[in-house]
Design a protein around this motif. Structure first.
Motif, PDB file in Angstrom:
ATOM      1  N   THR A 294       0.846  -1.191   0.000  1.00 35.37           N
ATOM      2  CA  THR A 294       0.000   0.000   0.000  1.00 35.37           C
ATOM      3  C   THR A 294       0.875   1.233   0.000  1.00 35.37           C
ATOM      4  OG1 THR A 294      -0.072   0.070   2.398  1.00 35.37           O
ATOM      5  CG2 THR A 294      -1.835  -1.144   1.297  1.00 35.37           C
ATOM      6  N   ALA A 295       0.312   2.345  -0.391  1.00 35.02           N
ATOM      7  CA  ALA A 295       1.035   3.616  -0.390  1.00 35.02           C
ATOM      8  C   ALA A 295       0.654   4.396   0.842  1.00 35.02           C
ATOM      9  CB  ALA A 295       0.688   4.418  -1.653  1.00 35.02           C
ATOM     10  N   ALA A 296       1.638   4.881   1.548  1.00 32.49           N
ATOM     11  CA  ALA A 296       1.368   5.680   2.758  1.00 32.49           C
ATOM     12  C   ALA A 296       1.451   7.154   2.382  1.00 32.49           C
ATOM     13  CB  ALA A 296       2.374   5.341   3.851  1.00 32.49           C
ATOM     14  N   ALA A 297       0.490   7.622   1.620  1.00 29.64           N
ATOM     15  CA  ALA A 297       0.530   8.988   1.103  1.00 29.64           C
ATOM     16  C   ALA A 297       0.522   9.985   2.247  1.00 29.64           C
ATOM     17  CB  ALA A 297      -0.687   9.227   0.201  1.00 29.64           C
ATOM     18  N   GLY A 298       1.394  10.945   2.146  1.00 32.76           N
ATOM     19  CA  GLY A 298       1.449  12.008   3.141  1.00 32.76           C
ATOM     20  C   GLY A 298       2.306  11.704   4.332  1.00 32.76           C
ATOM     21  N   PHE A 299       2.733  10.463   4.536  1.00 31.70           N
ATOM     22  CA  PHE A 299       3.462  10.083   5.746  1.00 31.70           C
ATOM     23  C   PHE A 299       4.818  10.767   5.839  1.00 31.70           C
ATOM     24  CE2 PHE A 299       6.206   6.895   7.983  1.00 31.70           C
ATOM     25  CZ  PHE A 299       5.676   7.135   9.232  1.00 31.70           C
ATOM     26  N   ALA A 300       5.506  10.885   4.717  1.00 31.98           N
ATOM     27  CA  ALA A 300       6.846  11.459   4.757  1.00 31.98           C
ATOM     28  C   ALA A 300       6.842  12.901   5.206  1.00 31.98           C
ATOM     29  CB  ALA A 300       7.503  11.357   3.369  1.00 31.98           C
ATOM     30  N   GLY A 301       5.694  13.570   5.098  1.00 32.09           N
ATOM     31  CA  GLY A 301       5.639  14.965   5.500  1.00 32.09           C
ATOM     32  C   GLY A 301       5.180  15.195   6.911  1.00 32.09           C
ATOM     33  N   VAL A 302       5.015  14.138   7.704  1.00 31.44           N
ATOM     34  CA  VAL A 302       4.467  14.276   9.043  1.00 31.44           C
ATOM     35  C   VAL A 302       5.299  15.213   9.897  1.00 31.44           C
ATOM     36  CG1 VAL A 302       4.126  13.046  11.213  1.00 31.44           C
ATOM     37  CG2 VAL A 302       3.239  12.089   9.097  1.00 31.44           C
ATOM     38  N   SER A 303       6.614  15.074   9.872  1.00 27.70           N
ATOM     39  CA  SER A 303       7.460  15.811  10.803  1.00 27.70           C
ATOM     40  C   SER A 303       7.429  17.309  10.559  1.00 27.70           C
ATOM     41  CB  SER A 303       8.909  15.306  10.701  1.00 27.70           C
ATOM     42  OG  SER A 303       9.400  15.502   9.392  1.00 27.70           O
ATOM     43  N   GLY A 304       7.029  17.739   9.362  1.00 27.73           N
ATOM     44  CA  GLY A 304       7.044  19.151   9.074  1.00 27.73           C
ATOM     45  C   GLY A 304       5.722  19.851   9.303  1.00 27.73           C
ATOM     46  N   ILE A 305       4.730  19.121   9.809  1.00 23.05           N
ATOM     47  CA  ILE A 305       3.413  19.714   9.962  1.00 23.05           C
ATOM     48  C   ILE A 305       3.295  20.362  11.332  1.00 23.05           C
ATOM     49  CG2 ILE A 305       0.966  19.169  10.063  1.00 23.05           C
ATOM     50  CD1 ILE A 305       1.257  17.562   7.712  1.00 23.05           C
ATOM     51  N   GLN A 306       2.678  21.515  11.397  1.00 21.59           N
ATOM     52  CA  GLN A 306       2.542  22.242  12.647  1.00 21.59           C
ATOM     53  C   GLN A 306       1.575  21.517  13.580  1.00 21.59           C
ATOM     54  OE1 GLN A 306       4.305  25.043  13.436  1.00 21.59           O
ATOM     55  NE2 GLN A 306       5.377  24.608  11.528  1.00 21.59           N
ATOM     56  N   ALA A 307       1.837  21.651  14.900  1.00 25.88           N
ATOM     57  CA  ALA A 307       0.961  21.047  15.897  1.00 25.88           C
ATOM     58  C   ALA A 307      -0.460  21.569  15.725  1.00 25.88           C
ATOM     59  CB  ALA A 307       1.474  21.366  17.296  1.00 25.88           C
ATOM     60  N   GLY A 308      -1.431  20.674  15.786  1.00 23.83           N
ATOM     61  CA  GLY A 308      -2.825  21.051  15.686  1.00 23.83           C
ATOM     62  C   GLY A 308      -3.366  21.024  14.280  1.00 23.83           C
ATOM     63  N   GLN A 309      -2.503  20.950  13.271  1.00 22.75           N
ATOM     64  CA  GLN A 309      -2.956  20.912  11.887  1.00 22.75           C
ATOM     65  C   GLN A 309      -3.290  19.481  11.493  1.00 22.75           C
ATOM     66  OE1 GLN A 309      -0.291  22.693   9.100  1.00 22.75           O
ATOM     67  NE2 GLN A 309      -1.312  21.819   7.311  1.00 22.75           N
ATOM     68  N   PRO A 310      -4.526  19.209  11.046  1.00 25.45           N
ATOM     69  CA  PRO A 310      -4.898  17.842  10.689  1.00 25.45           C
ATOM     70  C   PRO A 310      -4.014  17.291   9.575  1.00 25.45           C
ATOM     71  CG  PRO A 310      -6.827  19.258  10.825  1.00 25.45           C
ATOM     72  CD  PRO A 310      -5.620  20.157  10.870  1.00 25.45           C
ATOM     73  N   LEU A 311      -3.740  15.998   9.641  1.00 27.32           N
ATOM     74  CA  LEU A 311      -2.976  15.334   8.595  1.00 27.32           C
ATOM     75  C   LEU A 311      -3.927  14.692   7.589  1.00 27.32           C
ATOM     76  CD1 LEU A 311      -0.160  13.498  10.585  1.00 27.32           C
ATOM     77  CD2 LEU A 311      -0.054  15.698   9.441  1.00 27.32           C
ATOM     78  N   GLN A 312      -3.572  14.767   6.319  1.00 25.98           N
ATOM     79  CA  GLN A 312      -4.315  14.087   5.277  1.00 25.98           C
ATOM     80  C   GLN A 312      -3.469  12.903   4.812  1.00 25.98           C
ATOM     81  OE1 GLN A 312      -7.444  15.011   4.495  1.00 25.98           O
ATOM     82  NE2 GLN A 312      -7.243  16.610   6.047  1.00 25.98           N
ATOM     83  N   VAL A 313      -3.823  11.714   5.288  1.00 30.12           N
ATOM     84  CA  VAL A 313      -3.019  10.541   4.958  1.00 30.12           C
ATOM     85  C   VAL A 313      -3.915   9.433   4.431  1.00 30.12           C
ATOM     86  CG1 VAL A 313      -1.224  11.050   6.656  1.00 30.12           C
ATOM     87  CG2 VAL A 313      -3.175   9.662   7.328  1.00 30.12           C
ATOM     88  N   LYS A 314      -3.328   8.620   3.585  1.00 27.30           N
ATOM     89  CA  LYS A 314      -4.048   7.457   3.054  1.00 27.30           C
ATOM     90  C   LYS A 314      -4.236   6.441   4.166  1.00 27.30           C
ATOM     91  CE  LYS A 314      -3.756   3.923  -0.568  1.00 27.30           C
ATOM     92  NZ  LYS A 314      -5.024   4.291  -1.227  1.00 27.30           N
ATOM     93  N   ALA A 315      -5.438   5.919   4.323  1.00 26.17           N
ATOM     94  CA  ALA A 315      -5.703   4.979   5.405  1.00 26.17           C
ATOM     95  C   ALA A 315      -6.745   3.959   4.965  1.00 26.17           C
ATOM     96  CB  ALA A 315      -6.200   5.713   6.644  1.00 26.17           C
ATOM     97  N   ASP A 316      -6.661   2.766   5.542  1.00 25.82           N
ATOM     98  CA  ASP A 316      -7.665   1.738   5.305  1.00 25.82           C
ATOM     99  C   ASP A 316      -8.995   2.173   5.923  1.00 25.82           C
ATOM    100  OD1 ASP A 316      -5.621   0.294   4.171  1.00 25.82           O
ATOM    101  OD2 ASP A 316      -5.344  -1.034   5.895  1.00 25.82           O
ATOM    102  N   GLU A 317     -10.048   1.449   5.588  1.00 25.21           N
ATOM    103  CA  GLU A 317     -11.351   1.722   6.186  1.00 25.21           C
ATOM    104  C   GLU A 317     -11.280   1.517   7.694  1.00 25.21           C
ATOM    105  OE1 GLU A 317     -14.501  -0.547   4.531  1.00 25.21           O
ATOM    106  OE2 GLU A 317     -14.192   0.177   2.476  1.00 25.21           O
ATOM    107  N   THR A 318     -12.089   2.308   8.401  1.00 26.83           N
ATOM    108  CA  THR A 318     -12.191   2.116   9.839  1.00 26.83           C
ATOM    109  C   THR A 318     -13.033   0.884  10.137  1.00 26.83           C
ATOM    110  OG1 THR A 318     -14.081   3.619   9.901  1.00 26.83           O
ATOM    111  CG2 THR A 318     -11.906   4.568  10.332  1.00 26.83           C
ATOM    112  N   PHE A 319     -13.130   0.553  11.426  1.00 26.15           N
ATOM    113  CA  PHE A 319     -13.864  -0.633  11.877  1.00 26.15           C
ATOM    114  C   PHE A 319     -15.234  -0.222  12.409  1.00 26.15           C
ATOM    115  CE2 PHE A 319      -9.390  -1.567  12.085  1.00 26.15           C
ATOM    116  CZ  PHE A 319      -9.260  -2.910  11.762  1.00 26.15           C
ATOM    117  N   ASN A 320     -16.083  -1.199  12.625  1.00 27.37           N
ATOM    118  CA  ASN A 320     -17.402  -0.933  13.208  1.00 27.37           C
ATOM    119  C   ASN A 320     -17.299  -0.499  14.662  1.00 27.37           C
ATOM    120  OD1 ASN A 320     -19.140  -1.618  10.917  1.00 27.37           O
ATOM    121  ND2 ASN A 320     -18.459  -3.727  11.251  1.00 27.37           N
TER     122      ASN A 320
END
Length: 306
Positions: free
Chosen positions: A14-40
């Motif tokens: 799978t591709a972890a889109a957006g992961f490499a940029g995690v360290s440069g994101i300001q605190a409190g700013q939501p991350l937009q990352v590729k993720a599997d479906e959530t669970f029930n």
């Protein structure tokens, strides 16, 4: 960071889109990352459960959990982490939109400082733990902290011990309640010496404390060992259950490795309208990357009850 991302993508395909940029994101700013479906249900892994995929870095482990569809984390040892690490964990989870599950209230261990004895020194240690837990909860945005009242005091009648426990927990609830922090009492199966072992017993104590800051942590593994009749007894105690933990029996590993019909149990919890966290407080049945993938697959299977 790039090397860990590459290894993870190869192992999962799978591709972890957006992961490499995690360290440069300001605190409190939501991350937009590729993720599997959530669970029930809202299952919460713990640190170390996926370290062969994500590496030793705790923030990378949280990111991997999110990528696989998990939206909560529990960390029994949170109170032992530095305030700086607690804040890093909380900020990263906030950016990912994840919930903090339980951490253990530090009072010296499961069997230590037994509240059943009515010993003021033991109560003082517990209350100090409550005060410190409030500060930790503020840092990590936690709503629940696990409490185990300690061992039996076998030279006292059981009802006197129960009264001592209720009295001590009321004092603890007075500290926690103004801050919206709930101690969840966990009946355990580790040893017959532990005072708190059964869900109806814990229900009675919560009724006696009579506070929104004193509820039940229903650990399915422990209660399968201690009393069985999981759905029946959960239903009887339901209004006092605030948190749930998972583990199959025997072995205390992921669902499907033991005797518990987790599809039915999860279906019951879902149909009761439970919106809280279900902590994955168990080990992995198999080692390495394959064992970690087996855990994820086990939850996908057990969660497919609709």
């Amino acid at each position: 960071m790039e090397r860990r991302k590459f290894i993870r993508n190869v192992s999962l395909g799978t591709a972890a889109a957006g992961f490499a940029g995690v360290s440069g994101i300001q605190a409190g700013q939501p991350l937009q990352v590729k993720a599997d479906e959530t669970f029930n249900l809202d299952y919460a892994p713990h640190f170390g459960m996926f370290k062969h995929h994500a590496g030793e870095d705790l923030l990378d482990q949280i990111t991997f959990m999110h990528e696989r569809g998990f939206r909560s984390l529990e960390d029994n040892g949170m109170m032992r982490r530095t305030p700086e690490m607690q804040e890093k964990i909380a900020n990263h989870m906030s950016r990912l939109g994840m919930t903090m599950g339980v951490f253990v209230l530090d009072k010296g261990g499961n069997g230590a400082n037994t509240l059943a004895a009515g010993n003021q020194e033991h109560v003082d240690i517990f209350l100090d733990g409550c005060r410190r837990a409030v500060e930790v909860a503020k840092r990590v945005n936690a709503k629940w902290t696990t409490v185990v009242p300690g061992d039996y005091q076998r030279d006292l009648p059981l009802d006197i011990q129960t009264a001592n426990v209720i009295e001590a927990l009321r004092k603890g609830a007075e500290i926690l309640e103004p801050h919206g922090l709930t101690m969840v009492l966990e009946p355990l199966s580790d040893t017959p010496n532990l005072f708190l072992r059964y869900s109806p017993q814990t229900y009675m104590i919560c009724k006696g404390v009579n506070s929104p800051s004193c509820k039940i942590l229903y650990d399915i593994y422990h209660q399968q060992k201690n009393e069985g009749h999981l759905i029946t007894l959960m239903d009887m105690c339901w209004e006092e259950i605030a948190y749930i933990q998972i583990g199959d029996n025997p072995g205390r590993k992921e669902p499907g490795t033991g005797e518990i019909n987790y599809q039915n149990v999860f279906k019951y919890i879902y149909e009761k309208g439970f919106k809280g966290v279900c902590g994955m407080e168990h080990g992995n049945a198999n080692p390495g990357i394959e064992g970690e993938m087996a855990v994820i697959e086990a939850y996908r299977k057990a969660d497919s009850f609709l």
